[in-house]
Design a protein around this motif. Structure first.
Motif, PDB file in Angstrom:
ATOM      1  N   THR A  75       1.162  -1.535  -0.450  1.00  0.00           N
ATOM      2  CA  THR A  75      -0.406  -0.257   0.008  1.00  0.00           C
ATOM      3  C   THR A  75       1.467   1.160   0.059  1.00  0.00           C
ATOM      4  OG1 THR A  75      -1.794  -1.171   1.401  1.00  0.00           O
ATOM      5  CG2 THR A  75      -1.338   0.947   1.747  1.00  0.00           C
ATOM      6  N   ALA A  76       0.848   2.171  -0.691  1.00  0.00           N
ATOM      7  CA  ALA A  76       1.070   3.269  -0.661  1.00  0.00           C
ATOM      8  C   ALA A  76       1.119   4.698   0.034  1.00  0.00           C
ATOM      9  CB  ALA A  76       1.085   4.495  -2.404  1.00  0.00           C
ATOM     10  N   GLY A  77       1.989   4.828   0.844  1.00  0.00           N
ATOM     11  CA  GLY A  77       1.692   5.613   2.227  1.00  0.00           C
ATOM     12  C   GLY A  77       1.575   7.165   1.562  1.00  0.00           C
ATOM     13  N   THR A  78       1.270   7.585   0.333  1.00  0.00           N
ATOM     14  CA  THR A  78       0.754   8.216  -0.218  1.00  0.00           C
ATOM     15  C   THR A  78      -0.565   8.488  -0.762  1.00  0.00           C
ATOM     16  OG1 THR A  78       2.227   7.984  -2.204  1.00  0.00           O
ATOM     17  CG2 THR A  78       3.418   9.679  -1.250  1.00  0.00           C
ATOM     18  N   PHE A  79      -0.816   7.391  -0.982  1.00  0.00           N
ATOM     19  CA  PHE A  79      -2.703   7.519  -1.231  1.00  0.00           C
ATOM     20  C   PHE A  79      -2.992   7.831  -0.301  1.00  0.00           C
ATOM     21  CE2 PHE A  79      -1.769   4.126  -4.817  1.00  0.00           C
ATOM     22  CZ  PHE A  79      -0.554   5.505  -5.820  1.00  0.00           C
ATOM     23  N   ARG A  80      -3.210   7.486   1.311  1.00  0.00           N
ATOM     24  CA  ARG A  80      -4.438   6.944   2.119  1.00  0.00           C
ATOM     25  C   ARG A  80      -3.891   8.203   2.692  1.00  0.00           C
ATOM     26  NH1 ARG A  80      -4.355   2.956  -1.546  1.00  0.00           N
ATOM     27  NH2 ARG A  80      -6.198   2.273  -2.324  1.00  0.00           N
ATOM     28  N   LEU A  81      -4.561   8.775   3.863  1.00  0.00           N
ATOM     29  CA  LEU A  81      -3.946   9.613   4.697  1.00  0.00           C
ATOM     30  C   LEU A  81      -3.710   8.083   6.722  1.00  0.00           C
ATOM     31  CD1 LEU A  81      -6.682  12.088   5.290  1.00  0.00           C
ATOM     32  CD2 LEU A  81      -3.977  12.406   5.158  1.00  0.00           C
ATOM     33  N   PRO A  82      -3.016   7.823   6.754  1.00  0.00           N
ATOM     34  CA  PRO A  82      -3.085   6.542   8.371  1.00  0.00           C
ATOM     35  C   PRO A  82      -4.609   6.384   9.019  1.00  0.00           C
ATOM     36  CG  PRO A  82      -1.731   8.798   9.020  1.00  0.00           C
ATOM     37  CD  PRO A  82      -1.904   9.286   7.783  1.00  0.00           C
ATOM     38  N   GLY A  83      -5.407   7.869   9.168  1.00  0.00           N
ATOM     39  CA  GLY A  83      -6.053   7.225   9.940  1.00  0.00           C
ATOM     40  C   GLY A  83      -7.312   6.599   8.819  1.00  0.00           C
ATOM     41  N   VAL A  84      -7.439   7.273   7.801  1.00  0.00           N
ATOM     42  CA  VAL A  84      -8.552   6.170   7.030  1.00  0.00           C
ATOM     43  C   VAL A  84      -8.342   5.025   6.933  1.00  0.00           C
ATOM     44  CG1 VAL A  84      -9.438   6.802   5.156  1.00  0.00           C
ATOM     45  CG2 VAL A  84      -9.028   8.448   6.094  1.00  0.00           C
ATOM     46  N   LEU A  85      -7.268   4.443   7.020  1.00  0.00           N
ATOM     47  CA  LEU A  85      -6.013   3.240   6.025  1.00  0.00           C
ATOM     48  C   LEU A  85      -6.335   2.575   7.556  1.00  0.00           C
ATOM     49  CD1 LEU A  85      -4.247   1.901   4.189  1.00  0.00           C
ATOM     50  CD2 LEU A  85      -2.355   2.217   5.350  1.00  0.00           C
ATOM     51  N   ALA A  86      -6.219   2.878   8.554  1.00  0.00           N
ATOM     52  CA  ALA A  86      -6.736   2.062   9.883  1.00  0.00           C
ATOM     53  C   ALA A  86      -8.412   1.293   9.718  1.00  0.00           C
ATOM     54  CB  ALA A  86      -6.298   2.591  10.966  1.00  0.00           C
ATOM     55  N   ILE A  87      -9.133   2.451   9.328  1.00  0.00           N
ATOM     56  CA  ILE A  87     -10.572   1.643   9.609  1.00  0.00           C
ATOM     57  C   ILE A  87     -10.867   0.806   8.251  1.00  0.00           C
ATOM     58  CG2 ILE A  87     -12.866   2.709   8.206  1.00  0.00           C
ATOM     59  CD1 ILE A  87     -11.904   5.766   9.888  1.00  0.00           C
ATOM     60  N   GLN A  88      -9.856   1.338   6.905  1.00  0.00           N
ATOM     61  CA  GLN A  88     -10.377   0.488   5.673  1.00  0.00           C
ATOM     62  C   GLN A  88      -9.763  -0.850   6.027  1.00  0.00           C
ATOM     63  OE1 GLN A  88      -7.707   2.935   2.929  1.00  0.00           O
ATOM     64  NE2 GLN A  88      -9.706   3.379   1.878  1.00  0.00           N
ATOM     65  N   VAL A  89      -8.943  -0.696   6.403  1.00  0.00           N
ATOM     66  CA  VAL A  89      -7.835  -2.307   6.861  1.00  0.00           C
ATOM     67  C   VAL A  89      -8.570  -3.312   7.809  1.00  0.00           C
ATOM     68  CG1 VAL A  89      -5.682  -3.485   7.238  1.00  0.00           C
ATOM     69  CG2 VAL A  89      -5.881  -1.272   5.698  1.00  0.00           C
ATOM     70  N   ALA A  90      -8.809  -2.319   9.008  1.00  0.00           N
ATOM     71  CA  ALA A  90      -9.884  -3.019  10.121  1.00  0.00           C
ATOM     72  C   ALA A  90     -11.435  -3.859   9.450  1.00  0.00           C
ATOM     73  CB  ALA A  90      -9.842  -2.326  10.926  1.00  0.00           C
ATOM     74  N   GLN A  91     -12.117  -2.653   8.826  1.00  0.00           N
ATOM     75  CA  GLN A  91     -13.372  -2.960   8.256  1.00  0.00           C
ATOM     76  C   GLN A  91     -13.177  -4.167   7.013  1.00  0.00           C
ATOM     77  OE1 GLN A  91     -15.497  -0.347   5.788  1.00  0.00           O
ATOM     78  NE2 GLN A  91     -16.747  -1.363   5.562  1.00  0.00           N
ATOM     79  N   VAL A  92     -11.999  -3.931   5.721  1.00  0.00           N
ATOM     80  CA  VAL A  92     -11.853  -5.374   5.539  1.00  0.00           C
ATOM     81  C   VAL A  92     -11.418  -6.577   6.465  1.00  0.00           C
ATOM     82  CG1 VAL A  92     -10.564  -6.212   3.557  1.00  0.00           C
ATOM     83  CG2 VAL A  92     -11.201  -3.508   3.354  1.00  0.00           C
ATOM     84  N   ASP A  93     -11.013  -6.698   6.899  1.00  0.00           N
ATOM     85  CA  ASP A  93     -10.556  -7.133   7.738  1.00  0.00           C
ATOM     86  C   ASP A  93     -11.428  -8.271   8.312  1.00  0.00           C
ATOM     87  OD1 ASP A  93      -8.095  -9.058   8.660  1.00  0.00           O
ATOM     88  OD2 ASP A  93      -8.464  -8.647  10.930  1.00  0.00           O
ATOM     89  N   ARG A  94     -12.220  -7.626   8.775  1.00  0.00           N
ATOM     90  CA  ARG A  94     -13.564  -7.885   9.548  1.00  0.00           C
ATOM     91  C   ARG A  94     -14.578  -8.783   8.165  1.00  0.00           C
ATOM     92  NH1 ARG A  94     -14.976  -7.800  14.497  1.00  0.00           N
ATOM     93  NH2 ARG A  94     -14.279  -6.199  16.374  1.00  0.00           N
ATOM     94  N   MET A  95     -13.871  -8.068   7.130  1.00  0.00           N
ATOM     95  CA  MET A  95     -15.159  -8.893   5.900  1.00  0.00           C
ATOM     96  C   MET A  95     -15.038  -9.973   5.811  1.00  0.00           C
ATOM     97  SD  MET A  95     -15.812  -5.161   3.681  1.00  0.00           S
ATOM     98  CE  MET A  95     -16.162  -5.951   2.597  1.00  0.00           C
ATOM     99  N   SER A  96     -12.997 -10.181   5.888  1.00  0.00           N
ATOM    100  CA  SER A  96     -12.297 -11.479   5.232  1.00  0.00           C
ATOM    101  C   SER A  96     -12.845 -12.562   6.790  1.00  0.00           C
ATOM    102  CB  SER A  96     -11.255 -10.991   5.124  1.00  0.00           C
ATOM    103  OG  SER A  96     -10.672 -11.035   6.083  1.00  0.00           O
ATOM    104  N   GLY A  97     -13.245 -12.494   7.663  1.00  0.00           N
ATOM    105  CA  GLY A  97     -12.957 -12.901   9.232  1.00  0.00           C
ATOM    106  C   GLY A  97     -11.755 -13.681   9.076  1.00  0.00           C
ATOM    107  N   GLY A  98     -10.525 -12.156   9.418  1.00  0.00           N
ATOM    108  CA  GLY A  98      -9.958 -11.793   9.557  1.00  0.00           C
ATOM    109  C   GLY A  98      -8.222 -12.833   9.077  1.00  0.00           C
ATOM    110  N   ARG A  99      -8.323 -12.312   7.797  1.00  0.00           N
ATOM    111  CA  ARG A  99      -7.899 -13.072   6.736  1.00  0.00           C
ATOM    112  C   ARG A  99      -6.623 -12.042   6.634  1.00  0.00           C
ATOM    113  NH1 ARG A  99      -9.648 -15.314   2.461  1.00  0.00           N
ATOM    114  NH2 ARG A  99     -11.893 -14.609   3.195  1.00  0.00           N
TER     115      ARG A  99
END
Length: 307
Positions: A75-99
């Motif tokens: 993931t390119a650090g220039t593309f996303r603010l870190p707080g937003v990225l933390a939300i995105q990744v956490a949500q997708v992790d839940r969507m995947s069942g922790g994968r």
């Protein structure tokens, strides 16, 4: 040795193509499906039908796969603010069942930033360090408490630090060839250190730097997974290797020198050389995403020999 499939969709792939590769990855017994995070093709080609977003793609795949790990290199650090990225990744992790696994890098491809109006800061490694501190800090904050951070580039005040990922700890990947700052960041934040497109000799040298940095930080060097990303071009015979090399616009000898190319026996032998210097995971950069037969060959005649 774990084998993971690594794709470069900016070169030309829609979601349905990526889904087909991800499902083949799962059906054929590979460990994970990863993708790059780019918005502009590199080199020749038209890049049609255009770029796909890494985290939107992974959100879809999270719901359409069951077993494989999913993540980014990187993931390119220039593309996303870190707080937003933390939300995105956490949500997708839940969507995947922790994968989910998060590979996070500083960002480097200046042209894609200009093409899509994304700021391209001069100081990127310092920003990456703050991003790592913020993303991991948000996830580690106990529910009911808040997270604040004040750095040179980012400031967070009384964040509720929600949502949390499904995993107690989302694995963080850091990689690269930098001789000093990169190993120190890996020693502090990474669960895995990855070397993209490096020789056996360069990998051994860089792994040594990371191991030394981990020990200096008071951490066991063996806490980290050490991995490589290498282009793959495998054929049952020389003619098939040549055909697959031509399909991705590369020369066989160059691929053999710089990647994993040749017959299954040749590729198994070279993977063994990486394993001997401490690599326990290989990301196979698959450039022809329409050639699922190659994945089947790798599964049946390469992966089966690695144990």
């Amino acid at each position: 040795m774990d084998l993971r499939i690594f794709t470069e969709p900016q070169q030309g792939a829609d979601y349905d193509t990526l889904l087909a590769v991800a499902k083949a990855t799962e059906d054929l017994g590979f460990d994970a499906f990863f993708r790059s995070d780019h918005y502009l093709r590199m080199g020749s080609g038209d890049g049609l039908p255009g770029p796909t977003d890494a985290w939107i793609t992974l959100a879809g795949l999270a719901r359409e796969t069951k077993r494989i790990r999913l993540g980014t290199l990187m993931t390119a650090g220039t593309f996303r603010l870190p707080g937003v990225l933390a939300i995105q990744v956490a949500q997708v992790d839940r969507m995947s069942g922790g994968r989910i696994e998060l590979g996070l890098g500083a960002g480097w491809f200046e042209e894609e930033h200009h093409a899509y109006g994304i700021p391209f800061p001069k100081e990127k490694i310092g920003r990456l360090e703050e991003q790592l501190a913020i993303v991991t800090g948000l996830w580690e904050t106990e529910v009911g408490k808040t997270f604040s951070y004040e750095g040179a580039y980012y400031r967070l005040t009384d964040s509720p630090a929600l949502p949390k990922p499904a995993q107690a700890k989302v694995p963080v990947l850091i990689g690269g060839h930098g001789a000093s700052r990169t190993p120190r960041l890996a020693a502090r934040y990474a669960d895995e250190f990855n070397i993209p497109f490096g020789s056996v000799e360069d990998s051994e040298r860089q792994f040594g730097r990371v191991r030394a940095a981990a020990q200096e930080a008071g951490r066991s060097a063996d806490d980290l997974v050490y991995s490589n990303a290498l282009v793959v071009c495998v054929g049952k015979d020389d003619a098939e290797v040549a055909r697959r090399a031509a399909a991705i616009g590369r020369e066989v000898e160059e691929l053999k020198a710089n990647g994993l190319a040749g017959t299954p026996a040749e590729v198994v032998d070279k993977i063994g050389r990486y394993g001997a210097i401490g690599s326990s995971r290989i990301y196979l950069q698959v450039l022809d995403l329409s050639d699922l037969d190659q994945l089947e060959l790798i599964s049946g005649q390469v992966q089966s020999q690695l144990g």
